[in-house]
Design a protein around this motif. Structure first.
Motif, PDB file in Angstrom:
ATOM      1  N   PHE A   5       0.827  -1.199   0.000  1.00 26.40           N
ATOM      2  CA  PHE A   5       0.000   0.000   0.000  1.00 26.40           C
ATOM      3  C   PHE A   5       0.866   1.255   0.000  1.00 26.40           C
ATOM      4  CE2 PHE A   5      -2.918  -3.177   1.582  1.00 26.40           C
ATOM      5  CZ  PHE A   5      -4.123  -2.823   1.001  1.00 26.40           C
ATOM      6  N   GLY A   6       0.644   2.116  -0.989  1.00 22.79           N
ATOM      7  CA  GLY A   6       1.306   3.409  -1.015  1.00 22.79           C
ATOM      8  C   GLY A   6       0.429   4.446  -0.360  1.00 22.79           C
ATOM      9  N   THR A   7       0.575   5.693  -0.776  1.00 17.21           N
ATOM     10  CA  THR A   7      -0.222   6.765  -0.176  1.00 17.21           C
ATOM     11  C   THR A   7      -1.682   6.671  -0.585  1.00 17.21           C
ATOM     12  OG1 THR A   7       0.362   8.218  -2.019  1.00 17.21           O
ATOM     13  CG2 THR A   7       1.710   8.363  -0.023  1.00 17.21           C
ATOM     14  N   ASP A   8      -1.976   5.924  -1.658  1.00 21.58           N
ATOM     15  CA  ASP A   8      -3.357   5.836  -2.124  1.00 21.58           C
ATOM     16  C   ASP A   8      -3.651   4.436  -2.657  1.00 21.58           C
ATOM     17  OD1 ASP A   8      -5.870   6.863  -2.452  1.00 21.58           O
ATOM     18  OD2 ASP A   8      -5.472   7.802  -4.382  1.00 21.58           O
ATOM     19  N   GLY A   9      -3.488   3.435  -1.800  1.00 22.33           N
ATOM     20  CA  GLY A   9      -3.787   2.068  -2.183  1.00 22.33           C
ATOM     21  C   GLY A   9      -2.634   1.379  -2.874  1.00 22.33           C
ATOM     22  N   SER A 415       7.713  10.123  -4.141  1.00 24.11           N
ATOM     23  CA  SER A 415       6.376   9.780  -4.597  1.00 24.11           C
ATOM     24  C   SER A 415       5.884   8.563  -3.837  1.00 24.11           C
ATOM     25  CB  SER A 415       6.398   9.473  -6.100  1.00 24.11           C
ATOM     26  OG  SER A 415       5.198   8.847  -6.503  1.00 24.11           O
ATOM     27  N   GLY A 416       4.598   8.528  -3.563  1.00 19.08           N
ATOM     28  CA  GLY A 416       4.036   7.366  -2.875  1.00 19.08           C
ATOM     29  C   GLY A 416       3.722   6.217  -3.806  1.00 19.08           C
ATOM     30  N   THR A 417       3.772   6.453  -5.124  1.00 25.01           N
ATOM     31  CA  THR A 417       3.355   5.415  -6.067  1.00 25.01           C
ATOM     32  C   THR A 417       4.386   5.086  -7.135  1.00 25.01           C
ATOM     33  OG1 THR A 417       2.271   7.089  -7.469  1.00 25.01           O
ATOM     34  CG2 THR A 417       0.923   6.008  -5.780  1.00 25.01           C
ATOM     35  N   GLU A 418       5.462   5.901  -7.264  1.00 25.18           N
ATOM     36  CA  GLU A 418       6.440   5.692  -8.321  1.00 25.18           C
ATOM     37  C   GLU A 418       7.845   5.918  -7.764  1.00 25.18           C
ATOM     38  OE1 GLU A 418       4.850   7.593 -12.233  1.00 25.18           O
ATOM     39  OE2 GLU A 418       3.978   8.747 -10.592  1.00 25.18           O
ATOM     40  N   GLN A 419       8.870   5.466  -8.515  1.00 20.80           N
ATOM     41  CA  GLN A 419      10.261   5.701  -8.116  1.00 20.80           C
ATOM     42  C   GLN A 419      10.675   7.106  -8.562  1.00 20.80           C
ATOM     43  OE1 GLN A 419      12.456   4.323  -6.245  1.00 20.80           O
ATOM     44  NE2 GLN A 419      11.372   2.433  -5.750  1.00 20.80           N
ATOM     45  N   LEU A 420      10.086   8.070  -7.899  1.00 20.29           N
ATOM     46  CA  LEU A 420      10.343   9.483  -8.173  1.00 20.29           C
ATOM     47  C   LEU A 420      10.610  10.208  -6.871  1.00 20.29           C
ATOM     48  CD1 LEU A 420       7.385  10.394 -10.602  1.00 20.29           C
ATOM     49  CD2 LEU A 420       9.750  10.000 -11.255  1.00 20.29           C
TER      50      LEU A 420
END
Length: 447
Positions: A5-9, A415-420
């Motif tokens: 789970f990231g910042t939004d699922g 980023s909560g969803t990517e390698q950024l």
């Protein structure tokens, strides 16, 4: 520590290494068991399942339904609907949980799974960790069989129910307001034009023909150019841009100028303060909000509570303090009296209602905020944790902050969803902001 789970699922390339149908089965089955256990429900749990129109949503919906029913949960399939529509229906139908299949603003190849708890609330970190632990433990040893297996039913009026809820939350007619809405070929394609028209606005809908492949493809809240052109071409009073799952919105004024989430929040905060509904005269926002918002709210007698990035943290602060308005610069805005999560359609309706109430243009209303020049650079990295631990990066940030002093600020966040890693700089001039951000981005990239 959470890993899925990231910042939004859970989000990733659909049918890739992470977001597979097998994972969707495991996530939904585990969520049903964990949330049912926390509620202590005597009867079998009920889950609401919705999705955005991207093609992989069909595959993942089937997997989610299989997971839920295998855990003994009944599933209410609501089809293509905005994320806040799923959250609302979880509460309205008294369900134990909700599942939204969407990657929000991400490009079509990606998808995601968002879980809502009873009442339509996002899951706290501790519950997400429990779900991950249940996934790691593998399938339940004793699974339902026969009549104990969950059943699936379709809620064919789901969008109508959601639109009706939006209209009850926006009592003022929007007669006389002409709006262009960019639906991003996403989940808002049906609901947004319908809601705005039923509220009395004259509606021009663009990018409202999803085919499963075109969601967010050069359109919507992350690509505002087409909307800016359409607003001017149609002589509209404003434009509204949604993302793929419509939990956010950005706006464009009649001249085609962008009105971001900070300015939208300022407009709504003043409207609610005037109406006496802004609890404790407090607005909740994140560290990404521009200093210009802080200055404008201070001058208006409105206090700010600042959280980490992510609407989940805004929601936690809203609930903890009992506040009535919060959001993000990106356009995720929450009105807890009417919604349990960010709702782009509700936000747009309230923004247009303020225009209708005051007779002012959007440019006039948004002019309360003078935005400090801000530069945001997304830096692709091999490992976000390595960047966070880098002494060179920390030193460069400290030097930049010392140079800016009280006239600006620096923010680096993964980023909560990517390698950024997102490098954000605010400064007195655009030149200083760009120079500082570019320098920091180079340091981050080489870390």
């Amino acid at each position: 520590m959470r890993r899925l789970f990231g910042t939004d699922g859970v989000r990733g390339l659909a049918n890739g290494e992470l977001l597979t149908p097998e994972l969707a089965v495991a996530v939904s089955a585990s969520a049903a068991r964990v949330l049912a256990a926390h509620r202590g429900a005597a009867s079998r749990p009920v889950a609401v399942v919705g999705r955005d129109p991207r093609a992989s949503g069909e595959m993942l919906e089937a997997a989610v339904l299989a997971g839920l029913t295998s855990a003994g949960a009944d599933a209410v399939r609501v089809g293509v609907i905005p994320t806040p529509g799923v959250a609302h229906l979880v509460a309205e139908l008294g369900a134990d949980l909700g599942v939204m299949i969407s990657a929000s603003h991400n490009a079509m190849p990606d998808n995601g799974i968002k879980i809502f708890a009873a009442g339509g609330h996002k899951l706290p970190d501790a519950i997400e960790l429990e779900i991950e632990q249940a996934i790691d433990a593998g399938p339940a040893r004793h699974r339902p069989t026969g009549a104990a297996i969950g059943r699936v039913r379709d809620q064919t009026d789901a969008v109508d129910r959601y639109v009706a809820h939006l209209l009850t939350s926006t009592p003022r007619t929007l007669a006389g307001v002409r709006v262009v809405v960019d639906c991003a070929h996403g989940a808002a394609a049906e609901a947004a034009p319908a809601a705005y028209a039923k509220a009395g606005a004259q509606v021009v809908a663009i990018h409202a023909s999803p085919d499963g492949l075109n969601i967010n493809d050069g359109v919507g809240s992350t690509h505002l150019g087409p909307l800016q052109e359409a607003v001017v071409a149609h002589g509209a009073d404003l434009g509204i841009a949604h993302d793929g799952d419509a939990d956010r919105c950005l706006a464009v004024d009649a001249a085609g100028h962008v009105v971001d989430g900070d300015k939208i929040m300022a407009v709504l905060a003043l409207a609610m303060k005037d109406a006496g509904t802004l609890v404790d005269d407090v607005l909740v926002t994140t560290v990404m909000s521009n200093l210009g918002l802080h200055i404008a709210m201070r001058e208006a007698g409105i206090g700010l509570r600042v959280t980490g990035v992510g609407d989940r943290y805004v929601l936690e602060e809203l609930r903890a303090g009992g506040f009535s308005l919060g959001g993000e610069q990106s356009g995720h805005i929450v009105l807890p009296d009417h919604a349990t999560t960010g709702d782009g359609l509700l936000t747009a309706l309230r923004l247009m209602a303020r225009m209708a109430e005051t007779g002012s243009s959007l440019a006039e209303l948004a002019g309360i905020v003078t935005t400090l020049p801000q530069v945001l650079i997304n830096v692709s990295v091999g490992d976000k944790a390595t960047v966070a631990a880098s002494a060179a990066v920390a030193s460069a940030v400290a030097e930049a902050e010392a140079e800016l002093g009280d006239t600006g600020r620096v923010l680096l966040r993964p980023s909560g969803t990517e390698q950024l890693v997102r490098v954000m700089v605010e400064a007195p001039t655009a030149e200083i902001a760009q120079r500082t951000a570019t320098h920091l981005a180079e340091i981050v990239a080489s870390a």
